[in-house]
Design an enzyme around this catalytic site. Structure first.
Site, PDB file in Angstrom:
ATOM      1  N   THR A  34       0.738  -1.041   0.007  1.00 40.51           N
ATOM      2  CA  THR A  34       0.099   0.061  -0.060  1.00 40.51           C
ATOM      3  C   THR A  34       0.964   1.226  -0.067  1.00 40.51           C
ATOM      4  O   THR A  34       1.889   1.325   0.694  1.00 40.51           O
ATOM      5  CB  THR A  34      -0.884   0.149   1.345  1.00 40.51           C
ATOM      6  OG1 THR A  34      -1.648  -1.335   1.226  1.00 40.51           O
ATOM      7  CG2 THR A  34      -1.689   1.233   1.290  1.00 40.51           C
ATOM      8  N   GLU A 109      -0.237  -5.579   5.793  1.00 40.76           N
ATOM      9  CA  GLU A 109       1.108  -5.475   5.126  1.00 40.76           C
ATOM     10  C   GLU A 109       1.852  -6.799   5.881  1.00 40.76           C
ATOM     11  O   GLU A 109       2.478  -7.436   5.203  1.00 40.76           O
ATOM     12  CB  GLU A 109       1.577  -4.347   5.373  1.00 40.76           C
ATOM     13  CG  GLU A 109       0.933  -3.129   4.473  1.00 40.76           C
ATOM     14  CD  GLU A 109       1.511  -1.678   4.584  1.00 40.76           C
ATOM     15  OE1 GLU A 109       1.117  -0.899   3.457  1.00 40.76           O
ATOM     16  OE2 GLU A 109       1.797  -1.623   5.604  1.00 40.76           O
ATOM     17  N   LYS A 127      14.489   7.253   1.982  1.00 45.70           N
ATOM     18  CA  LYS A 127      14.037   6.119   3.146  1.00 45.70           C
ATOM     19  C   LYS A 127      15.220   5.318   3.864  1.00 45.70           C
ATOM     20  O   LYS A 127      14.601   4.751   4.928  1.00 45.70           O
ATOM     21  CB  LYS A 127      12.882   5.183   2.737  1.00 45.70           C
ATOM     22  CG  LYS A 127      11.921   5.942   1.753  1.00 45.70           C
ATOM     23  CD  LYS A 127      10.775   6.512   2.799  1.00 45.70           C
ATOM     24  CE  LYS A 127       9.476   7.138   2.251  1.00 45.70           C
ATOM     25  NZ  LYS A 127       8.690   6.286   1.397  1.00 45.70           N
TER      26      LYS A 127
END
Ligand code: 5RP
Length: 226
Positions: A34, A109, A127
């Site tokens: 997602t 997830e 990230k």
């Protein structure tokens, strides 16, 4: 693709997402995460839709996007283990341990990641961090336990903040835990999961990613779990 210094974050997310297509095997079911990076992956996956059996989704949002693009979506219960899961992350360390849940989909997830033989994480290079925890750590909680869980999170050294207005796909709430410098991710993951009322913590340390693809100005950087 042309690489240069003007590439923005979305371009880097798309680059990572497209590089993940090489892990998709024909005639299999793909686990799909997602978020905005995964949205690029879903758009790319649509180009292969006649060659894969379909997908298992980690959120209502991803399910809708895939259905709109004609990708068949299956229930996890009806497919068993899956060869591949592709998802984004809010942070990754060098061991491919992740913070996830910025999009509030952490529980599903984690379930789909657990059921997958290979977890490929896609992100832009911003990230990648040395120590997890600058991004507030999401924790999904049963609504009646919100205040109790928050007090326990304070005892663990964090500063929890209720993500007001957010209800997860499972009907629960999210606490975002600030000020956690996560030196021992597996230990913290277990400690938070042990609090009564916690559904899932968005630390993916016991089951980290197997492959990390980071979009960068010089092209996708692929790391395999050490
Ligand atoms: C959703 C997630 C996402 O993977 C994470 O928030 C990264 O999102 P984005 O790709 O939009 O940066 O864990 O629950």
């Amino acid at each position: 693709m042309h690489y240069d210094n003007t590439m923005n974050q979305d371009t880097l997310k798309k680059q990572a997402a497209e590089a993940a297509l090489q892990y998709v095997q024909e005639d299999t079911i793909v686990g799909v995460g997602t978020g905005s990076t995964v949205n690029f992956f879903i758009d790319s996956l649509a180009s292969m839709k006649g060659r894969i059996e379909g997908a298992v989704s980690s959120s209502e949002a991803s399910t809708q996007r895939m259905k709109d693009l004609g990708i068949p979506v299956f229930e996890l219960n009806s497919v068993g283990d899956i060869p591949l899961y592709v998802d984004g992350a809010d942070e990754s360390n060098a061991y491919l341990q992740l913070i996830k849940g910025g999009g509030a989909a952490l529980t599903r997830e984690k379930i789909v990641a657990a059921a997958a033989q290979k977890f490929v994480c896609i992100a832009d290079e911003s990230k990648l961090v040395g120590i997890l925890g600058k991004f507030p750590l999401p924790v999904e909680v049963i609504p009646m336990a919100r205040s109790y869980v928050a007090r326990q999170l304070v005892k663990l050294g964090g500063t929890p903040e209720w993500r007001e207005g957010c209800t997860t796909d499972n009907g629960n709430l999210i606490l975002d835990v600030h000020n956690m410098e996560i030196m021992e991710p597996i230990k913290i993951e277990r400690a938070i999961n042990d609090i009564a009322g916690v559904v899932t913590v968005g630390l993916f340390a016991q089951r980290p990613a197997d492959v990390l693809i980071l979009g960068s100005k010089t092209g996708p950087k692929i790391t395999t779990k050490p």
